[in-house]
Design a protein around this motif. Structure first.
Motif, PDB file in Angstrom:
ATOM      1  N   LEU A   1       0.804  -1.229   0.000  1.00 44.18           N
ATOM      2  CA  LEU A   1       0.000   0.000   0.000  1.00 44.18           C
ATOM      3  C   LEU A   1       0.837   1.279   0.000  1.00 44.18           C
ATOM      4  CD1 LEU A   1      -2.967  -1.003   2.325  1.00 44.18           C
ATOM      5  CD2 LEU A   1      -2.800  -1.097  -0.165  1.00 44.18           C
TER       6      LEU A   1
ATOM      7  N   PRO B   1      -0.602   7.651  -1.866  1.00 39.95           N
ATOM      8  CA  PRO B   1      -1.493   6.774  -2.628  1.00 39.95           C
ATOM      9  C   PRO B   1      -1.259   6.910  -4.130  1.00 39.95           C
ATOM     10  CG  PRO B   1      -2.698   8.710  -1.881  1.00 39.95           C
ATOM     11  CD  PRO B   1      -1.308   8.795  -1.290  1.00 39.95           C
TER      12      PRO B   1
ATOM     13  N   VAL C   1      -4.319   1.953  -5.606  1.00 45.70           N
ATOM     14  CA  VAL C   1      -5.195   1.933  -4.421  1.00 45.70           C
ATOM     15  C   VAL C   1      -6.490   2.706  -4.672  1.00 45.70           C
ATOM     16  CG1 VAL C   1      -3.275   1.581  -2.831  1.00 45.70           C
ATOM     17  CG2 VAL C   1      -4.087   3.908  -3.263  1.00 45.70           C
TER      18      VAL C   1
ATOM     19  N   VAL D   1      -9.010   7.551  -4.244  1.00 48.24           N
ATOM     20  CA  VAL D   1      -8.383   6.686  -3.246  1.00 48.24           C
ATOM     21  C   VAL D   1      -9.466   5.920  -2.491  1.00 48.24           C
ATOM     22  CG1 VAL D   1      -6.915   6.610  -1.184  1.00 48.24           C
ATOM     23  CG2 VAL D   1      -6.385   8.215  -3.039  1.00 48.24           C
TER      24      VAL D   1
ATOM     25  N   TRP E   1      -7.733   2.240   1.953  1.00 48.75           N
ATOM     26  CA  TRP E   1      -6.375   2.771   2.115  1.00 48.75           C
ATOM     27  C   TRP E   1      -6.323   3.678   3.333  1.00 48.75           C
ATOM     28  CZ3 TRP E   1      -3.202   7.183   1.789  1.00 48.75           C
ATOM     29  CH2 TRP E   1      -1.840   6.924   1.546  1.00 48.75           C
TER      30      TRP E   1
ATOM     31  N   THR F   1      -6.638   1.408   6.447  1.00 52.00           N
ATOM     32  CA  THR F   1      -5.429   0.646   6.766  1.00 52.00           C
ATOM     33  C   THR F   1      -4.368   1.539   7.396  1.00 52.00           C
ATOM     34  OG1 THR F   1      -5.880  -0.932   4.995  1.00 52.00           O
ATOM     35  CG2 THR F   1      -3.622  -0.835   5.826  1.00 52.00           C
TER      36      THR F   1
END
Length: 161
Positions: free
Chosen positions: A42, A60, A64, A71, A75, A78
């Protein structure tokens, strides 16, 4: 910083058992232990480790995004889960670990692709069995993109094998 490429690259549990959570997080930051594979996938990395505070830095990319090209909320989730729970980890004694019980995020605006962000987690409380932390995702100018909160359970580190 290197990332685990296989289970053999993950930290040795006996070595981890002897470390406080703060020492463990510092060893990842300093490259003495591998960073989790998801961080490479990621595109984020551990940047700052302090007692009760952790910051991840990430950017990003297209990989992702959701079907609309923005986005994906996962993402944000996480990164916030990582920074908040790792902040809790910095307060955990040797021989213990944590896992996220629940977390909540609020996305305030979309992150433009290619924007470097900082996901900061700060501890509010860590006791014998639970830890609570909050987090924010901001860019270098301080613009807020998301906030979060988490509750983690603290437990003994399982025996190796």
């Amino acid at each position: 910083m290197f990332h685990a490429q296989s289970p053999a690259d993950l930290p040795d549990l006996e070595q981890v058992r002897a470390m406080t959570g703060l020492q463990f997080m510092e060893s990842i930051r300093d490259g003495r232990m591998s960073a989790p594979p998801i961080a490479k996938v990621l595109n984020y990395a551990l940047d700052v480790v302090e007692d009760g505070r952790v910051v991840f830095r990430g950017t990003p990319g297209f990989e992702v995004t959701n079907p609309l090209g923005t986005v994906h909320g996962g993402w944000y989730g996480t990164l916030l889960d990582s920074c908040m729970a790792c902040a809790v980890m910095t307060k955990i004694p040797a021989g213990a670990t944590y896992t996220t019980l629940e977390y909540k995020i609020n996305i305030t605006r979309g992150i433009p692709l290619g924007t470097e962000i900082f996901a900061e987690g700060n501890v509010q409380h860590v006791g014998r069995s639970t830890g609570v932390a909050s987090g924010e995702i901001r860019d270098a100018a301080g613009k807020l993109y998301a906030t979060g909160s988490t509750t983690c359970i603290i437990m003994p580190l399982p025996k190796a094998g």
